[in-house]
Design an enzyme around this catalytic site. Structure first.
Site, PDB file in Angstrom:
ATOM      1  N   GLY A  32       4.845  -7.527  -0.355  1.00 27.38           N
ATOM      2  CA  GLY A  32       4.940  -6.128  -0.763  1.00 27.38           C
ATOM      3  C   GLY A  32       6.317  -5.710  -1.240  1.00 27.38           C
ATOM      4  N   HIS A  65       1.577  -1.721   0.376  1.00 27.24           N
ATOM      5  CA  HIS A  65       1.287  -3.039  -0.207  1.00 27.24           C
ATOM      6  C   HIS A  65       1.398  -4.159   0.822  1.00 27.24           C
ATOM      7  CE1 HIS A  65       1.415  -0.877  -3.925  1.00 27.24           C
ATOM      8  NE2 HIS A  65       2.701  -0.633  -3.825  1.00 27.24           N
ATOM      9  N   LYS A 120       6.205 -15.872 -10.750  1.00 29.93           N
ATOM     10  CA  LYS A 120       4.859 -15.397 -11.054  1.00 29.93           C
ATOM     11  C   LYS A 120       4.491 -15.560 -12.524  1.00 29.93           C
ATOM     12  CE  LYS A 120       4.197 -12.223  -7.192  1.00 29.93           C
ATOM     13  NZ  LYS A 120       5.212 -12.830  -6.345  1.00 29.93           N
ATOM     14  N   ARG A 165       3.315 -21.307   1.424  1.00 31.40           N
ATOM     15  CA  ARG A 165       3.672 -21.397   2.839  1.00 31.40           C
ATOM     16  C   ARG A 165       2.451 -21.053   3.674  1.00 31.40           C
ATOM     17  NH1 ARG A 165       4.290 -15.749   3.885  1.00 31.40           N
ATOM     18  NH2 ARG A 165       4.873 -14.614   2.009  1.00 31.40           N
TER      19      ARG A 165
END
EC number: 6.4.1.4
Length: 693
Positions: free
Chosen positions: A180, A250, A131, A307
């Protein structure tokens, strides 16, 4: 081999020769929605795909297999021991397993071995999977990003300082996270350390990497994501957006496409930003670019999932495409089947994720058998994406999702009506599910208005989790009638088999000469016993008295397929409900909803309950004890963390229910604890002694 996680990854056993063009495959045609699309591009030189290894499990593996079968491509399933008898294994050829869809090293090994990895190149998985790297690339590509820290210094102190700089509340996220996992909201510096350690443990378990990033947490944002596709020829397109804002833990539980209230110009900007993101990493195949959006429809890049997403069916429904087919074609060297101008949006679609979980207990996952499972009928505008059948077990080893219910209609309101209708036809007995919760959610006025955001469930918690109401007396009459008619059917069967019409067991009509027979029956509604006086009338009807009110009841049972239905009239009001009686419980499912009425069992027949441990916590589910924070003699306060359990791919912190002194800890780290077994015992306090005296 290690158990597979439910993520989308495909491998292809390939021959090094020309790719033979596959026949066009779309979803079942809806002539009033779309016409079958003509492929624009000619076949590019590629490979002949003959067999696909699906390194996945559950409903997504079954979904991929259906498309592969229609295209004449063989499929190979992989599985762990827990999945040996599962649906996706029965549908395929050969066993195995893996957690590989976003694994750069695995994609690279496939490339080296000459095996087609149906997904993006390893470099794109790396750049978007980490990230911190993805944020930098997106900023350089002109895609707006959320403020945060994505650096290499992973010391607790550094992360805490950046959280203080950014300003609370902040979001802690696993650098390689998704679904999550390894994600925690921290609202104050006091709770930062505990939440950081928890996120790291979960990330290490899920991704074998506990590196974290810190981002500013945006209150009540919308989670809007865009489906993109790229090919080996430098082309990239978007297939519009999905709104996935309504979440718990989440994790998404209901998704829709397109996002409600989004104007066409914002939709176009979203799509173009997503395509820029894909092109920035030379993306190939299916991908999802996720954005955070505020109330004014300003948006920032959050992450890219490299994906096919769980919620891809809603995109297929509004675009008339088969995205798994697109994956196969692009992996074989073809260009994207449609140009951006040819991809049109028609109608509205919802996906509701049906989970084995208890919404009233903080959405705690549950495991157990699907004793009864019946679903709405699939048709061109209703899809049931599942990997389980009646009799299957929802395992503690995997995510507790049972199915995805996907519906389409010409507009959002019509699609929402169809969703609620279909949810009422999704009937499960054997374990807790979130179906009633989904019905409450989809019927909430704010949800109907499209006012969705990531804080929707906490904000409307009381309305969505209604306390159990006492069953209506009419419903109790239905349950009593169902039980009586079921007894009669069993008696009739006995008579046919015994060939003894004079046996005392051959009659259950309640018929008496000159008088009417009255039977006293007790049913249990929640915790309350309800007495019902049932009078058998000569005309075959029944008079049922509950408290001071009498109801005239008649009806019959009939079968449709494998299901038994109760058709009845209570005081002249007719109704129809699916009837299931299992062990000591009567279940009635109708278009108005479902009810569950128990048949009391005499104490001498009921199992002996386990002895309670001095106010100590019980295991909420079967799982592994990951961390133990206390030992005998420790004094704790109510709410203190006692231990951490890992179950169904999630970390659950066990808190102390009261102030007290720990007398005994029953499990050590690494041990397996069964559901409802005591975890910790407390010393008996003086107040407890006085109460017992």
């Amino acid at each position: 081999m290690a158990a597979a996680s439910a993520v989308s990854v495909l491998l292809v056993a390939a021959e090094r020769n020309r790719w033979h063009r596959l026949p066009s495959l779309l979803l079942p045609p809806r002539t009033w929605v779309w016409r079958q699309r003509t492929m624009k591009y000619t076949t590019a030189t590629g490979r002949n795909i003959t067999k696909v290894l699906i390194a996945n499990r559950g409903e997504i593996a079954c979904r991929v297999m259906r498309t592969a079968k229609k295209l004449g491509v063989q499929t190979v399933a992989v599985y762990s021991e827990a999945d040996r008898n599962s649906m996706h294994v029965d549908m395929a050829i050969h066993p195995g397993c893996g957690f590989l869809s976003e694994n750069m090293e695995f994609a690279e090994l496939c490339k080296q071995e000459g095996i087609i990895f149906i997904g993006p190149p390893p470099s794109a998985i790396r750049d978007m999977g980490i990230k911190s790297t993805s944020k930098s690339i997106m900023a350089a590509a002109g895609v707006p990003v959320v403020e945060g820290y994505h650096g290499e210094d992973q010391s607790d102190q550094c992360l805490k300082e950046h959280a203080r700089r950014i300003g609370y509340p902040v979001m802690i996220k696993a650098v390689r996270g998704g679904g999550g996992k390894g994600m925690r909201i921290v609202r104050s510096e006091q709770e930062f350390q505990e939440q950081l350690e928890s996120a790291r443990r979960e990330a290490k378990k899920s991704f074998n990497d506990d590196a974290m990033l810190i981002e500013k947490f945006v209150d009540t944002p919308r989670h809007v994501e865009v489906q993109v596709f790229g090919d080996h020829h430098g082309n990239a397109v978007y297939l519009f957006e999905r709104d996935c804002s309504v979440q718990r833990r989440h994790q998404k539980i209901i998704e829709e496409a397109p996002a409600p209230g989004i104007k066409s110009e914002v939709r176009k900007k979203l799509g173009e930003a997503a395509v820029r993101a894909a092109k920035a990493v030379n993306y190939v195949g299916a991908g999802t670019v996720e954005f955070i959006m505020d109330s004014k429809h300003n948006f920032c890049f959050m992450e890219m999932n490299t994906r096919l997403q769980v919620e891809h069916p809603v995109t297929e429904m509004i675009t008339g495409t088969d995205l798994v087919e697109w994956q196969l074609r692009i992996a074989a060297g073809e260009k994207i089947p449609l140009s951006q101008e040819e991809i049109t949006l028609q109608g509205h679609a919802f996906e509701a994720r049906i989970y084995a979980e208890d919404p009233s207990n903080n959405f705690m996952p549950v495991a157990g058998p699907l004793v009864h499972l019946s679903t709405p009928r699939a048709d061109p505008s209703t899809r049931i994406e599942t990997g389980v059948r009646q009799g299957d077990e929802v395992s503690v080893h995997y995510d507790p999702m049972i199915a995805k219910l996907v519906v389409w209609a010409a507009d959002r309101q019509a699609a929402l009506t169809k969703l609620r209708y279909s949810l009422r036809q999704y009937n499960i007995v054997g374990l807790h599910t979130n179906i009633d919760f989904l019905l409450n959610l989809s019927g909430h006025p704010e949800f109907e208005a499209g006012n969705v955001h990531t804080d929707f469930i906490p904000q409307h918690h009381k309305q969505l989790l209604l306390s159990r109401k006492a069953a209506a007396k009419e419903s109790l009459c239905q349950a009593a009638l169902g039980l009586i008619l079921k007894e009669k059917a069993m008696t009739d069967t006995f008579t046919l088999q015994a060939h003894d019409q004079f046996s005392p067991f051959s009659s259950s009509s309640g018929r008496r000469l000159n008088i009417s027979y009255t039977r006293n029956m007790t049913l249990k509604d929640g915790k309350n016993n309800v007495a019902i006086a049932v009078t058998y009338n000569h005309d075959g009807s029944y008079s049922m008295q509950i408290e001071d009110k009498t109801f005239q009841v008649l009806g019959n049972l009939y079968s449709e397929g494998d299901c038994t239905y109760l058709k009845c009239s209570v005081n002249g009001v007719a109704s129809k409900a699916k009837l299931i009686i299992l062990e000591n419980t009567i279940y009635l499912f109708s278009k108005e909803g479902s009810i569950e009425i128990d048949i009391p069992v005499p104490k001498y027949l009921s199992s002996v309950s386990s002895q309670e441990t001095q106010g100590g916590p019980l295991a909420p589910m079967t799982g592994t004890i990951e961390k133990v924070f206390v030992k005998a003699g420790d004094k704790v306060k109510a709410g203190d963390s006692l231990m951490v359990m890992i179950a169904m791919k999630m970390e659950h912190t066990i808190k102390s229910p009261k102030d007290g002194t720990v007398k005994k800890v029953f499990y050590r780290e690494g041990a397996q604890a069964n559901r409802h077994t005591p975890l910790v015992e407390f010393e008996e306090e003086e107040s407890d002694k006085r109460e017992s005296e």
